[in-house]
Design a protein around this motif. Sequence first.
Motif, PDB file in Angstrom:
ATOM      1  N   UNK A  56       0.835  -1.211   0.000  1.00 38.18           N
ATOM      2  CA  UNK A  56       0.000   0.000   0.000  1.00 38.18           C
ATOM      3  C   UNK A  56       0.872   1.264   0.000  1.00 38.18           C
ATOM      4  N   UNK A  57       1.921   1.256   0.794  1.00 34.79           N
ATOM      5  CA  UNK A  57       2.801   2.419   0.844  1.00 34.79           C
ATOM      6  C   UNK A  57       3.484   2.626  -0.504  1.00 34.79           C
ATOM      7  N   UNK A  58       3.936   1.552  -1.140  1.00 33.52           N
ATOM      8  CA  UNK A  58       4.561   1.674  -2.453  1.00 33.52           C
ATOM      9  C   UNK A  58       3.550   2.267  -3.446  1.00 33.52           C
ATOM     10  N   UNK A  59       2.326   1.773  -3.422  1.00 30.57           N
ATOM     11  CA  UNK A  59       1.286   2.306  -4.316  1.00 30.57           C
ATOM     12  C   UNK A  59       1.017   3.780  -4.012  1.00 30.57           C
ATOM     13  N   UNK A  60       1.002   4.125  -2.747  1.00 32.13           N
ATOM     14  CA  UNK A  60       0.776   5.506  -2.320  1.00 32.13           C
ATOM     15  C   UNK A  60       1.867   6.423  -2.875  1.00 32.13           C
ATOM     16  N   UNK A  61       3.107   5.947  -2.860  1.00 43.54           N
ATOM     17  CA  UNK A  61       4.238   6.739  -3.340  1.00 43.54           C
ATOM     18  C   UNK A  61       4.343   6.773  -4.863  1.00 43.54           C
ATOM     19  N   UNK A  62       3.657   5.851  -5.532  1.00 41.38           N
ATOM     20  CA  UNK A  62       3.781   5.733  -7.000  1.00 41.38           C
ATOM     21  C   UNK A  62       2.399   5.779  -7.650  1.00 41.38           C
ATOM     22  N   UNK A  63       1.828   6.975  -7.744  1.00 40.29           N
ATOM     23  CA  UNK A  63       0.481   7.107  -8.320  1.00 40.29           C
ATOM     24  C   UNK A  63       0.416   6.762  -9.812  1.00 40.29           C
TER      25      UNK A  63
END
Length: 183
Positions: free
Chosen positions: A103-110
């Motif tokens: 989730x954090x990776x997705x949050x950082x990579x829109x």
Amino acid sequence: MNVIFLDFDGVLDTIHYSSNEDIENKISILADICKEYNCKVVIEAAAKNAIDENTLETESGWIHYIFELFKKYDIDCIGRTPNVIKKYDEYSYYPIWKEYEIRLYLFRHPEIEHFCIIDDDDLFPNSDLNQLKDYLLKTKYYSDNKYDEGILESHKEEIGKILKKDNNIRNLVLKYKKVFKNE
């Protein structure tokens, strides 16, 4: 952008398939999937801790071998999930499950529009918090039939269906935004 979050153990190497030749065979299957669905790879395996988060460099011979095979098969590895820990009290921290790291990776990579997670484990076992389970292709580390272990040719279609799912990544990542504040 389409992304595959990739585990190693139970996906590329299994109880019956752990030789260099076996791992290369599994990586060739992954390469076919990446090519067919135009995917990039993000490492979410526990072994990611041996990979520099910024440079993707590693001193681990086994992981270096996997990265060499990624190059050979033209697999674009764009990163690894971050380590997320949560403060338990003034003196203690505990690790967060893979789901939060993804989730954090997705949050950082829109720029990521679609994703699939390939892992032999649940992301957040026995919990209603496993909101990413619909994006998980679960493989087997061990099976009585060794031909059922790891990533398989037969998984291609299922991965394609997961990648084509209508998803709202923004809602998936923002739902647990409070966890990321403690990063």
